[in-house]
Design a protein around this motif. Structure first.
Motif, PDB file in Angstrom:
ATOM      1  N   LYS A 203      46.303  40.869  57.481  1.00  0.00           N
ATOM      2  CA  LYS A 203      46.817  41.788  56.113  1.00  0.00           C
ATOM      3  C   LYS A 203      45.783  41.950  55.211  1.00  0.00           C
ATOM      4  N   THR A 204      45.946  43.039  54.588  1.00  0.00           N
ATOM      5  CA  THR A 204      44.907  43.398  53.412  1.00  0.00           C
ATOM      6  C   THR A 204      45.490  43.814  52.211  1.00  0.00           C
ATOM      7  N   PHE A 205      45.149  43.070  51.108  1.00  0.00           N
ATOM      8  CA  PHE A 205      45.663  43.640  49.703  1.00  0.00           C
ATOM      9  C   PHE A 205      44.623  43.964  48.777  1.00  0.00           C
ATOM     10  N   ILE A 206      44.617  44.920  48.068  1.00  0.00           N
ATOM     11  CA  ILE A 206      43.452  45.268  47.188  1.00  0.00           C
ATOM     12  C   ILE A 206      44.169  45.395  45.993  1.00  0.00           C
ATOM     13  N   PHE A 207      43.473  44.559  44.769  1.00  0.00           N
ATOM     14  CA  PHE A 207      43.873  44.606  43.603  1.00  0.00           C
ATOM     15  C   PHE A 207      43.646  45.791  42.815  1.00  0.00           C
ATOM     16  N   PRO A 208      44.393  46.183  42.246  1.00  0.00           N
ATOM     17  CA  PRO A 208      44.149  47.602  41.353  1.00  0.00           C
ATOM     18  C   PRO A 208      43.321  47.255  40.118  1.00  0.00           C
ATOM     19  N   ASP A 209      43.244  46.256  39.692  1.00  0.00           N
ATOM     20  CA  ASP A 209      42.296  46.264  38.079  1.00  0.00           C
ATOM     21  C   ASP A 209      42.140  44.509  38.043  1.00  0.00           C
ATOM     22  N   LEU A 210      41.249  44.092  37.197  1.00  0.00           N
ATOM     23  CA  LEU A 210      40.756  42.702  36.701  1.00  0.00           C
ATOM     24  C   LEU A 210      42.279  41.963  36.335  1.00  0.00           C
ATOM     25  N   ASP A 211      43.025  42.527  35.737  1.00  0.00           N
ATOM     26  CA  ASP A 211      44.085  41.829  35.069  1.00  0.00           C
ATOM     27  C   ASP A 211      45.112  41.586  35.928  1.00  0.00           C
ATOM     28  N   ALA A 212      45.177  42.514  37.006  1.00  0.00           N
ATOM     29  CA  ALA A 212      45.931  41.777  38.093  1.00  0.00           C
ATOM     30  C   ALA A 212      45.650  40.867  38.957  1.00  0.00           C
ATOM     31  N   LEU A 213      44.320  40.576  39.133  1.00  0.00           N
ATOM     32  CA  LEU A 213      43.651  39.459  39.889  1.00  0.00           C
ATOM     33  C   LEU A 213      43.507  38.329  39.042  1.00  0.00           C
ATOM     34  N   LYS A 214      43.344  38.450  37.833  1.00  0.00           N
ATOM     35  CA  LYS A 214      43.419  37.284  37.055  1.00  0.00           C
ATOM     36  C   LYS A 214      44.618  36.689  36.739  1.00  0.00           C
ATOM     37  N   GLY A 215      45.850  37.588  36.755  1.00  0.00           N
ATOM     38  CA  GLY A 215      47.162  37.087  36.608  1.00  0.00           C
ATOM     39  C   GLY A 215      47.542  36.221  37.695  1.00  0.00           C
ATOM     40  N   LEU A 216      47.043  36.795  38.993  1.00  0.00           N
ATOM     41  CA  LEU A 216      47.414  36.184  40.115  1.00  0.00           C
ATOM     42  C   LEU A 216      46.784  34.884  40.474  1.00  0.00           C
ATOM     43  N   VAL A 217      45.626  34.894  40.094  1.00  0.00           N
ATOM     44  CA  VAL A 217      44.631  33.533  40.119  1.00  0.00           C
ATOM     45  C   VAL A 217      45.124  32.384  39.293  1.00  0.00           C
ATOM     46  N   THR A 218      45.700  32.881  37.961  1.00  0.00           N
ATOM     47  CA  THR A 218      46.118  31.914  36.953  1.00  0.00           C
ATOM     48  C   THR A 218      47.537  31.385  37.610  1.00  0.00           C
ATOM     49  N   SER A 219      48.280  32.373  37.804  1.00  0.00           N
ATOM     50  CA  SER A 219      49.775  31.948  38.090  1.00  0.00           C
ATOM     51  C   SER A 219      49.784  31.017  39.355  1.00  0.00           C
ATOM     52  N   VAL A 220      48.897  31.050  40.212  1.00  0.00           N
ATOM     53  CA  VAL A 220      49.024  30.096  41.478  1.00  0.00           C
ATOM     54  C   VAL A 220      47.851  29.146  41.583  1.00  0.00           C
ATOM     55  N   ASN A 221      47.182  28.826  40.440  1.00  0.00           N
ATOM     56  CA  ASN A 221      46.285  28.088  40.402  1.00  0.00           C
ATOM     57  C   ASN A 221      46.953  26.604  40.264  1.00  0.00           C
ATOM     58  N   PRO A 222      46.640  25.815  41.305  1.00  0.00           N
ATOM     59  CA  PRO A 222      47.486  24.342  41.109  1.00  0.00           C
ATOM     60  C   PRO A 222      46.540  23.248  40.666  1.00  0.00           C
ATOM     61  N   PHE A 223      45.515  23.785  40.031  1.00  0.00           N
ATOM     62  CA  PHE A 223      44.680  22.538  39.477  1.00  0.00           C
ATOM     63  C   PHE A 223      44.685  22.660  37.695  1.00  0.00           C
ATOM     64  N   GLU A 224      44.868  21.427  37.307  1.00  0.00           N
ATOM     65  CA  GLU A 224      45.008  21.368  35.785  1.00  0.00           C
ATOM     66  C   GLU A 224      43.745  21.528  34.844  1.00  0.00           C
ATOM     67  N   ILE A 225      43.403  22.683  34.638  1.00  0.00           N
ATOM     68  CA  ILE A 225      42.240  23.044  33.995  1.00  0.00           C
ATOM     69  C   ILE A 225      42.588  22.969  32.632  1.00  0.00           C
ATOM     70  N   PRO A 226      41.553  22.447  31.622  1.00  0.00           N
ATOM     71  CA  PRO A 226      42.071  22.344  30.287  1.00  0.00           C
ATOM     72  C   PRO A 226      41.937  23.811  29.761  1.00  0.00           C
ATOM     73  N   LYS A 227      42.716  24.120  28.857  1.00  0.00           N
ATOM     74  CA  LYS A 227      42.868  25.539  28.193  1.00  0.00           C
ATOM     75  C   LYS A 227      41.382  25.809  27.804  1.00  0.00           C
ATOM     76  N   ASP A 228      40.685  25.054  27.060  1.00  0.00           N
ATOM     77  CA  ASP A 228      39.326  25.503  26.714  1.00  0.00           C
ATOM     78  C   ASP A 228      38.132  25.795  27.820  1.00  0.00           C
ATOM     79  N   LEU A 229      38.650  25.564  28.974  1.00  0.00           N
ATOM     80  CA  LEU A 229      37.861  25.861  30.076  1.00  0.00           C
ATOM     81  C   LEU A 229      38.381  26.886  31.128  1.00  0.00           C
TER      82      LEU A 229
END
Length: 273
Positions: A203-229
């Motif tokens: 499969k291939t998926f092309i993200f349309p913009d930076l916000d879309a990619l940032k949203g996906l990365v953040t929403s599925v990130n399983p690690f508890e990164i502190p807010k300030d980091l």
């Protein structure tokens, strides 16, 4: 992975693949006559369950239940998507199944969930036990995915290793395997599934913009990164993707225009009890 509102806005890749999977494999399902009961494992915020899956199931569905390990996701799903015939419940597919759920479902579906499960045989056995005799499952989950390589790279860095010390826990068991369909088919057959079909799709998926990619990365990130980091983490995350040539980006500034192309493998498994 507990921010339901963010996930609902950001899971464009998951929604596309769930739709394509149901369009292709849904027509192969032998739906039972009479009233049927359906389970969607790993339903998240509930939007895939009601906006995509529900459109493919027959009118004789008496009950559609979505389940997820996250209490926040289930609360959101019940508040926004529950109805007379649709509800959501907390359930961990790696744990012992409640006796009242065993052999309760005519069909079990799951999209983009089983890659998070380390004890694969336990999960697939539970799915088998949840099905009624003659019931079918249709499951789609990740094999190889560049995101998992990012986890590994960052987990080895001095800067992030303390936050990503359990990175391997969140990498698909099939990420490094060149023939995952053979492994999954053998496992399902040994559990007792019949009419087993397993395919590994490129499969291939092309993200349309930076916000879309940032949203996906953040929403599925399983690690508890502190807010300030978080912003710093995203910057390093995108730098790794750039080194992997997933992101085609002229500068190191994450606010610039990007083109992010993910090439990955999606495993689709179907079987009957």
């Amino acid at each position: 992975m507990n921010n339901a509102e963010l996930y609902q806005r950001s899971n464009i890749l998951q929604k596309r693949d769930a739709l394509e999977c149901l369009e292709e494999y849904g027509k192969r399902i032998k739906w039972k006559n009479g009233r049927i009961k359906i389970l969607d494992i790993g339903c998240g915020d509930g939007s895939v369950t009601v906006d995509i899956l529900k459109k493919f199931i027959p009118n004789n569905c008496e009950k559609l239940i979505g389940c997820d390990i996250s209490e926040n996701m289930i609360q959101f799903a019940n508040e926004h998507h529950a109805s007379d015939h649709t509800s959501f419940m907390v359930l961990d597919i790696e744990e012992d199944m409640p006796s009242e759920l065993r052999e309760s479902f005519d069909n079990v579906f799951s999209f983009y969930t089983l890659q998070w499960v380390k004890h694969q045989e336990v999960a697939f056995t539970n799915i088998y036990n949840l099905l009624k005799k003659g019931g079918e499952c249709l499951l789609a989950f990740l094999g190889h995915m560049p995101v998992f390589d990012v986890y590994r790279v960052l987990s080895r860095s001095t800067k992030w290793k303390s936050w990503l010390k359990d990175a391997e826990r969140f990498i698909s068991p099939y990420h490094d395997n060149q023939n995952p369909e053979k492994i999954v088919k053998q496992m399902m057959t040994s559990i007792g599934f019949t009419s087993v079909e397993v395919e590994c799709l490129e499969k291939t998926f092309i993200f349309p913009d930076l916000d879309a990619l940032k949203g996906l990365v953040t929403s599925v990130n399983p690690f508890e990164i502190p807010k300030d980091l978080e912003e710093d983490f995203l910057l390093d995350y995108f730098n790794v993707l750039r080194d992997m040539h997933v992101i085609d980006h002229e500068s190191s500034n994450v606010d610039g225009p990007i083109k992010a192309t993910f090439n990955y493998r999606l495993i689709v498994a179907k079987g009957r009890k």
